[in-house]
Design a protein around this motif. Structure first.
Motif, short mmCIF file in Angstrom:
data_model
loop_
_atom_site.label_atom_id
_atom_site.label_comp_id
_atom_site.label_asym_id
_atom_site.label_seq_id
_atom_site.Cartn_x
_atom_site.Cartn_y
_atom_site.Cartn_z
N ARG A 100 29.52 -14.17 18.18
CA ARG A 100 30.66 -13.56 17.53
C ARG A 100 31.58 -14.63 16.92
O ARG A 100 31.68 -15.75 17.43
CB ARG A 100 31.50 -12.74 18.54
N ALA A 101 32.25 -14.27 15.84
CA ALA A 101 33.37 -15.04 15.27
C ALA A 101 33.03 -16.52 15.15
O ALA A 101 32.08 -16.89 14.47
CB ALA A 101 34.62 -14.78 16.12
N GLY A 102 33.81 -17.39 15.82
CA GLY A 102 33.60 -18.82 15.70
C GLY A 102 32.21 -19.27 16.11
O GLY A 102 31.73 -20.31 15.64
N GLY A 103 31.55 -18.50 16.97
CA GLY A 103 30.17 -18.82 17.33
C GLY A 103 29.25 -18.79 16.13
O GLY A 103 28.26 -19.55 16.06
N LEU A 104 29.56 -17.93 15.16
CA LEU A 104 28.76 -17.88 13.94
C LEU A 104 29.03 -19.08 13.05
O LEU A 104 28.17 -19.49 12.27
CB LEU A 104 29.02 -16.57 13.18
N GLY A 105 30.22 -19.66 13.17
CA GLY A 105 30.49 -20.91 12.48
C GLY A 105 29.62 -22.03 13.01
O GLY A 105 29.12 -22.86 12.24
N LEU A 106 29.41 -22.07 14.34
CA LEU A 106 28.51 -23.06 14.91
C LEU A 106 27.10 -22.89 14.34
O LEU A 106 26.43 -23.86 13.98
CB LEU A 106 28.45 -22.93 16.43
N LEU A 107 26.63 -21.64 14.29
CA LEU A 107 25.29 -21.37 13.74
C LEU A 107 25.17 -21.87 12.31
O LEU A 107 24.17 -22.49 11.94
CB LEU A 107 24.99 -19.87 13.76
N ALA A 108 26.18 -21.60 11.51
CA ALA A 108 26.12 -21.97 10.10
C ALA A 108 26.19 -23.47 9.90
O ALA A 108 25.60 -24.00 8.96
CB ALA A 108 27.24 -21.28 9.34
N ALA A 109 26.92 -24.18 10.76
CA ALA A 109 26.99 -25.63 10.64
C ALA A 109 25.66 -26.29 10.98
O ALA A 109 25.35 -27.36 10.48
CB ALA A 109 28.10 -26.18 11.53
N CYS A 110 24.87 -25.63 11.83
CA CYS A 110 23.56 -26.17 12.19
C CYS A 110 22.62 -26.13 10.99
O CYS A 110 22.75 -25.28 10.10
CB CYS A 110 22.95 -25.36 13.34
N ASP A 111 21.66 -27.02 10.97
CA ASP A 111 20.73 -27.11 9.85
C ASP A 111 19.75 -25.94 9.84
O ASP A 111 19.30 -25.52 8.77
CB ASP A 111 19.98 -28.43 9.93
N MET A 112 19.39 -25.45 11.01
CA MET A 112 18.55 -24.27 11.13
C MET A 112 19.04 -23.46 12.32
O MET A 112 19.68 -24.00 13.23
CB MET A 112 17.08 -24.67 11.35
N ALA A 113 18.76 -22.16 12.30
CA ALA A 113 19.16 -21.30 13.40
C ALA A 113 18.08 -20.25 13.62
O ALA A 113 17.67 -19.56 12.69
CB ALA A 113 20.50 -20.62 13.10
N PHE A 114 17.61 -20.16 14.86
CA PHE A 114 16.56 -19.23 15.23
C PHE A 114 17.09 -18.30 16.32
O PHE A 114 17.88 -18.71 17.16
CB PHE A 114 15.33 -19.98 15.75
N ALA A 115 16.65 -17.04 16.30
CA ALA A 115 17.16 -16.07 17.26
C ALA A 115 16.10 -15.02 17.55
O ALA A 115 15.17 -14.81 16.77
CB ALA A 115 18.43 -15.40 16.74
N THR A 116 16.28 -14.35 18.68
CA THR A 116 15.45 -13.19 18.97
C THR A 116 15.85 -12.03 18.07
O THR A 116 16.99 -11.94 17.60
CB THR A 116 15.61 -12.76 20.43
#
Length: 247
Positions: A100-116
């Protein structure tokens, strides 16, 4: 003794895993978590044995966003986002749950993001009277503009496949490690210099946005959180009631 917000670091054949480990507050972005994560990333950046960094989590939430009881300063948080973008090693998010919220900022700053596939996401800022100001720097270059408008403005929850479709995630799968493992193996085959210089190319737009917009957005975010409307929104959230503006 203060509990650490990160689990002990693990290292496997060039891949260092940093695990958010504050499940009691759903890995909210507290001052302690942001500080510990920043220090760990700094060490990874200087360590020649680290080829890439995986950002993972314990508990059912990657990050619930800002810790409303013990928040990091906006300057510290934006510095963390920038640090991820500027780290000379790829940073890959691994999500198995909620963000949620700022946690999605962390995801976007990462070069790649994988999830279930079952993971879910929401920009919940608008529902407590603020805006996704700081996280807009890494997010807007990645997201489909129409999708950004919808989910920034509504705060709706959306699932993993939709997050992949709009650019928030790299890939989703029933088992996140099934898609993450071959990517990590591929990174082990890449040269450190090749990775660092390729990442500089890929993050140029984002880094320019930090230079241009960070100070204005920090001030805007601070003003919003200090407003009467945000105080009502945060209080309503903590008291688990509807805010006064609900129609």
């Amino acid at each position: 003794m203060t509990r650490q917000a990160l689990a002990p670091t693990t290292h496997d054949r060039g891949i260092t895993t940093l695990t958010l480990d504050s499940p009691a507050n759903r890995n909210a972005l507290s001052a302690s978590l942001v500080g510990e994560l920043s220090r760990s990333l700094e060490r990874c950046g200087k360590d020649a044995s680290v080829r890439a960094v995986v950002l993972a989590h314990n508990g059912n939430t990657f990050s619930a966003g800002a810790d409303l009881k013990s928040p990091a300063s906006p300057y510290a948080f934006v510095a963390l986002l920038r640090q991820i973008a500027e780290l000379p090693k790829p940073v890959i998010a691994r999500v198995d749950g909620h963000a949620r919220a700022g946690g999605l900022g962390l995801l976007a700053a990462c070069d790649m993001a994988f999830a279930t596939i079952a993971s879910d996401f929401a920009f919940s800022e608008v529902r407590i009277g603020v805006a996704p100001a700081l996280i807009s720097i890494p997010l807007l270059p990645r997201l489909d503009p129409r999708a950004a408008s919808r989910y920034f403005l509504t705060g709706e929850v959306f699932a993993g496949p939709r997050a992949q479709e709009i650019g928030l995630l790299t890939e989703t799968a029933p088992d996140v490690d099934a898609v993450l493992t071959p990517v990590l193996d591929a990174l082990r085959r890449a040269s450190p210099q090749g990775l660092a210089e390729t990442k500089r190319l890929l993050t140029a737009e984002m880094r320019n946005a930090f230079d241009r917009d960070a100070e204005d957005l920090v001030q805007r975010s601070a003003a919003l959180f200090a407003s009467a409307e945000a105080r009502e929104g945060v209080t309503a959230h903590l008291e688990r009631r509807d805010p006064a503006w609900l129609l």
